[in-house]
Design a protein around this motif. Structure first.
Motif, PDB file in Angstrom:
ATOM      1  N   PRO A 209       0.896  -1.091  -0.009  1.00  0.00           N
ATOM      2  CA  PRO A 209       0.032   0.017   0.011  1.00  0.00           C
ATOM      3  C   PRO A 209       0.912   1.456   0.048  1.00  0.00           C
ATOM      4  O   PRO A 209       0.325   2.439  -0.613  1.00  0.00           O
ATOM      5  CB  PRO A 209      -1.131  -0.233   1.168  1.00  0.00           C
ATOM      6  N   TYR A 210       2.028   1.041   0.567  1.00  0.00           N
ATOM      7  CA  TYR A 210       2.914   2.270   0.390  1.00  0.00           C
ATOM      8  C   TYR A 210       3.168   2.744  -1.069  1.00  0.00           C
ATOM      9  O   TYR A 210       2.993   4.211  -1.311  1.00  0.00           O
ATOM     10  CB  TYR A 210       4.201   1.973   1.046  1.00  0.00           C
ATOM     11  N   GLU A 211       3.392   1.753  -1.808  1.00  0.00           N
ATOM     12  CA  GLU A 211       3.632   1.952  -3.324  1.00  0.00           C
ATOM     13  C   GLU A 211       2.441   2.448  -4.051  1.00  0.00           C
ATOM     14  O   GLU A 211       2.401   3.029  -4.915  1.00  0.00           O
ATOM     15  CB  GLU A 211       4.191   0.824  -4.085  1.00  0.00           C
ATOM     16  N   ALA A 212       1.387   1.986  -3.664  1.00  0.00           N
ATOM     17  CA  ALA A 212       0.130   2.088  -4.298  1.00  0.00           C
ATOM     18  C   ALA A 212      -0.386   3.382  -4.057  1.00  0.00           C
ATOM     19  O   ALA A 212      -1.518   3.705  -4.635  1.00  0.00           O
ATOM     20  CB  ALA A 212      -0.790   0.996  -3.971  1.00  0.00           C
ATOM     21  N   GLN A 213      -0.032   4.151  -3.048  1.00  0.00           N
ATOM     22  CA  GLN A 213      -0.649   5.399  -2.586  1.00  0.00           C
ATOM     23  C   GLN A 213      -0.574   6.417  -3.985  1.00  0.00           C
ATOM     24  O   GLN A 213       0.370   6.647  -4.415  1.00  0.00           O
ATOM     25  CB  GLN A 213       0.076   6.108  -1.481  1.00  0.00           C
ATOM     26  N   GLY A 215      -2.941  10.414  -5.261  1.00  0.00           N
ATOM     27  CA  GLY A 215      -3.916  11.553  -4.699  1.00  0.00           C
ATOM     28  C   GLY A 215      -3.141  12.654  -4.373  1.00  0.00           C
ATOM     29  O   GLY A 215      -1.884  12.760  -4.442  1.00  0.00           O
ATOM     30  N   PRO A 216      -3.705  13.638  -4.294  1.00  0.00           N
ATOM     31  CA  PRO A 216      -3.277  14.950  -4.124  1.00  0.00           C
ATOM     32  C   PRO A 216      -2.266  15.098  -2.623  1.00  0.00           C
ATOM     33  O   PRO A 216      -1.389  15.865  -2.813  1.00  0.00           O
ATOM     34  CB  PRO A 216      -4.680  15.813  -3.633  1.00  0.00           C
ATOM     35  N   ALA A 217      -2.483  14.175  -1.830  1.00  0.00           N
ATOM     36  CA  ALA A 217      -1.827  14.257  -0.337  1.00  0.00           C
ATOM     37  C   ALA A 217      -0.433  13.641  -0.829  1.00  0.00           C
ATOM     38  O   ALA A 217       0.524  14.373  -0.278  1.00  0.00           O
ATOM     39  CB  ALA A 217      -2.508  13.575   0.723  1.00  0.00           C
ATOM     40  N   VAL A 218      -0.288  12.847  -1.554  1.00  0.00           N
ATOM     41  CA  VAL A 218       1.011  12.121  -1.463  1.00  0.00           C
ATOM     42  C   VAL A 218       1.832  13.134  -2.663  1.00  0.00           C
ATOM     43  O   VAL A 218       3.116  13.152  -2.510  1.00  0.00           O
ATOM     44  CB  VAL A 218       0.963  10.658  -2.004  1.00  0.00           C
ATOM     45  N   ARG A 219       1.174  13.605  -3.624  1.00  0.00           N
ATOM     46  CA  ARG A 219       1.999  14.473  -4.446  1.00  0.00           C
ATOM     47  C   ARG A 219       1.979  16.003  -4.109  1.00  0.00           C
ATOM     48  O   ARG A 219       2.471  16.739  -4.891  1.00  0.00           O
ATOM     49  CB  ARG A 219       1.424  14.289  -5.941  1.00  0.00           C
ATOM     50  N   MET A 220       1.442  16.300  -3.056  1.00  0.00           N
ATOM     51  CA  MET A 220       1.514  17.438  -2.283  1.00  0.00           C
ATOM     52  C   MET A 220       0.990  18.584  -3.131  1.00  0.00           C
ATOM     53  O   MET A 220       1.517  19.581  -3.343  1.00  0.00           O
ATOM     54  CB  MET A 220       2.902  17.942  -1.809  1.00  0.00           C
ATOM     55  N   ASP A 221      -0.051  18.186  -3.755  1.00  0.00           N
ATOM     56  CA  ASP A 221      -1.038  18.992  -4.753  1.00  0.00           C
ATOM     57  C   ASP A 221      -1.965  20.145  -3.851  1.00  0.00           C
ATOM     58  O   ASP A 221      -2.929  19.845  -3.488  1.00  0.00           O
ATOM     59  CB  ASP A 221      -1.671  18.162  -5.662  1.00  0.00           C
ATOM     60  N   GLU A 222      -1.238  21.251  -3.353  1.00  0.00           N
ATOM     61  CA  GLU A 222      -1.849  22.022  -2.334  1.00  0.00           C
ATOM     62  C   GLU A 222      -3.034  22.670  -2.937  1.00  0.00           C
ATOM     63  O   GLU A 222      -4.055  22.967  -2.129  1.00  0.00           O
ATOM     64  CB  GLU A 222      -0.821  23.036  -1.787  1.00  0.00           C
ATOM     65  N   ILE A 223      -3.094  23.052  -4.250  1.00  0.00           N
ATOM     66  CA  ILE A 223      -4.060  23.801  -4.586  1.00  0.00           C
ATOM     67  C   ILE A 223      -5.586  22.761  -4.757  1.00  0.00           C
ATOM     68  O   ILE A 223      -6.627  23.212  -4.210  1.00  0.00           O
ATOM     69  CB  ILE A 223      -4.033  24.081  -6.218  1.00  0.00           C
ATOM     70  N   THR A 224      -5.489  21.506  -5.120  1.00  0.00           N
ATOM     71  CA  THR A 224      -6.301  20.631  -5.046  1.00  0.00           C
ATOM     72  C   THR A 224      -6.924  20.684  -3.580  1.00  0.00           C
ATOM     73  O   THR A 224      -8.172  20.640  -3.418  1.00  0.00           O
ATOM     74  CB  THR A 224      -5.818  19.109  -5.823  1.00  0.00           C
ATOM     75  N   ILE A 225      -5.944  20.536  -2.725  1.00  0.00           N
ATOM     76  CA  ILE A 225      -6.360  20.226  -1.361  1.00  0.00           C
ATOM     77  C   ILE A 225      -6.986  21.159  -0.785  1.00  0.00           C
ATOM     78  O   ILE A 225      -8.336  21.087  -0.082  1.00  0.00           O
ATOM     79  CB  ILE A 225      -5.154  19.891  -0.366  1.00  0.00           C
ATOM     80  N   ASN A 250       1.304  12.761   3.871  1.00  0.00           N
ATOM     81  CA  ASN A 250       2.420  13.692   3.240  1.00  0.00           C
ATOM     82  C   ASN A 250       3.597  13.256   4.032  1.00  0.00           C
ATOM     83  O   ASN A 250       4.679  13.062   3.755  1.00  0.00           O
ATOM     84  CB  ASN A 250       1.756  15.093   3.369  1.00  0.00           C
ATOM     85  N   LYS A 251       3.045  13.155   5.429  1.00  0.00           N
ATOM     86  CA  LYS A 251       4.430  13.027   6.273  1.00  0.00           C
ATOM     87  C   LYS A 251       5.006  11.405   5.996  1.00  0.00           C
ATOM     88  O   LYS A 251       6.323  11.513   6.031  1.00  0.00           O
ATOM     89  CB  LYS A 251       4.058  12.952   7.500  1.00  0.00           C
ATOM     90  N   ARG A 252       4.279  10.671   5.886  1.00  0.00           N
ATOM     91  CA  ARG A 252       4.789   9.337   5.587  1.00  0.00           C
ATOM     92  C   ARG A 252       5.608   9.169   4.169  1.00  0.00           C
ATOM     93  O   ARG A 252       6.329   8.424   4.275  1.00  0.00           O
ATOM     94  CB  ARG A 252       3.435   8.255   5.378  1.00  0.00           C
ATOM     95  N   HIS A 253       5.182   9.944   3.277  1.00  0.00           N
ATOM     96  CA  HIS A 253       5.950   9.968   1.947  1.00  0.00           C
ATOM     97  C   HIS A 253       6.938  10.810   1.912  1.00  0.00           C
ATOM     98  O   HIS A 253       7.792  10.708   1.030  1.00  0.00           O
ATOM     99  CB  HIS A 253       4.829  10.325   0.870  1.00  0.00           C
ATOM    100  N   ARG A 254       7.120  11.797   2.829  1.00  0.00           N
ATOM    101  CA  ARG A 254       8.315  12.597   2.861  1.00  0.00           C
ATOM    102  C   ARG A 254       9.556  11.931   3.519  1.00  0.00           C
ATOM    103  O   ARG A 254      10.816  12.065   3.193  1.00  0.00           O
ATOM    104  CB  ARG A 254       8.141  14.023   3.458  1.00  0.00           C
TER     105      ARG A 254
END
Lengths: 256, 256
Positions: A209-213, A215-225, A250-254
């Motif tokens: 699931p780490y690799e499968a993540q 969405g806007p949170a993992v790509r840090m897409d602040e405009i969408t968020i 976000n924290k998990r993937h940074r």
């Protein structure tokens, strides 16, 4: 083999049906709620009781599929039969049976059950714990009737499995529920996201699931968020979840 | 039909492969990242560019599969070709194309994509929006190549769909990820809960998620909840999620 089911919820229902299908005799069903007891007894074509003092004494095994508090209260009242006593709970330690009988254990199927949805037991991991070797062998035999995936797991580890299951199943299902409310608010049918849900679950059968993540949170897409947060103004409780999840993803993937 | 892909992420990859499989020609791939551009171009056996000024001008349709900020920055730089311009994003309004061209629209597949996992497009809802009727017809034709499930959906509604998808997919996947960390901590393989995840997602194909809810939070099993919270002492961030989810599930099921 003669079985008594103590409890009439979804676990008792599906376990009863599965055992019966494999040739076990369901001798009796107990529930303090007469309507639930009757419904399950009908499904299994067997007798029911609502008073635990009338329990059938000659069964080989008794399955307690109860909440923690109901389980403890039944143990205090029951006149203990000779047969093996097992509970089906993820989070109740086996030693709760101590002092009541010597032949006891745990038979925990790691799955989510509903009263009206049959499940294929053959893919379900069943976690076994037993008070002695003889009981353990008996429980493994019974588990093997239903599934190839039997595991010997102690109470401490089972509790952790159960915790993981709460995230992967109960909280996941609540995410589906939140999505359904958002869709309904906008006039969409829930059907619209069923393929997405199927694919999300399908992905992690072959990918972690780490690799499968996505969405806007993992790509840090602040405009969408920030657009999403604005849409959630009228659902402050969903907004809180959105923020907390996004922060964590976000924290998990940074970090890694 | 000649297609240019602007972007080289998971959406561009899977859309490119699916369109190519249906007989479209992928004329070119653009990515600012040379390695990503090259990888996707190889998969599609086509040319790539990393400088948007070199864009192929003769394609019928240009798919922008980019983050919000990358999309805006490309629009400012690109010399607009004649063909139809569409983006694939859930949360970018169609009008962002306004002033750059007259033939534009949105082609939003409601699914989660990974670069290396092929998907069956035939079950994927594709949401279409277009600047005029002619473009709309063209986009519907292209969508119908891939799927029977095409929908005309405006930007405001698409944004809400996307929000629902974030809960049902991205946050759900993060719940799987949390479960995997808890399992790993206890020495279990993630495989252990794969059947549970499959069943949880399978259930809501025929049942609404409100009815499908199970677990300690919905049955208000406080003893189990407090045991779980204790196990989460070394993961304060998971504990926060556990508490918030439990509170919400509990409230949701008391209310109705």
């Amino acid at each position: 083999m003669k079985v008594v089911l103590i409890g009439s919820g979804s676990v008792a229902t599906q376990l009863g049906l599965a055992l019966q299908a494999k040739g076990c005799t369901i001798s009796q069903v107990y529930s303090r709620n007469i309507s639930n007891a009757e419904t399950l007894a009908k499904k299994l074509n067997t007798a029911f009781i609502t008073d635990i003092s009338e329990i059938y004494m000659e069964a080989d095994i008794y399955f307690y599929a109860l909440t923690d508090s109901a389980f403890k209260s039944i143990l205090k009242k029951i006149v203990m039969p000779e047969g093996i006593q097992v509970h089906t709970a993820g989070c109740i330690p086996m030693y709760e049976f101590e002092g009541y009988t010597s032949k006891y254990g745990v038979f925990y199927p790691l799955q989510t059950f509903s009263k009206n949805k049959p499940v294929d037991f053959s893919q379900i991991p069943v976690c076994i714990e037993a008070s002695n070797f003889e009981v353990q062998q008996r429980l493994l035999e019974i588990a093997n009737l239903l599934t190839q995936k039997t595991f010997l797991i102690d109470s401490e580890h089972r509790k952790k499995l159960h915790l993981a299951a709460v995230f992967a199943c109960n909280f996941t299902n609540y995410m589906y529920d939140v999505a359904s409310v958002i869709l309904e608010d906008s006039g969409f049918l829930f059907e619209m996201i069923q393929p997405l849900i199927a694919e999300t679950a399908g992905k992690i059968q072959n990918m972690n699931p780490y690799e499968a993540q996505t969405g806007p949170a993992v790509r840090m897409d602040e405009i969408t968020i920030s657009k999403h947060l604005k849409l959630l103004d009228k659902h402050p409780e969903f907004k809180k979840i959105y923020k907390l999840m996004t922060k964590n993803i976000n924290k998990r993937h940074r970090k890694l």
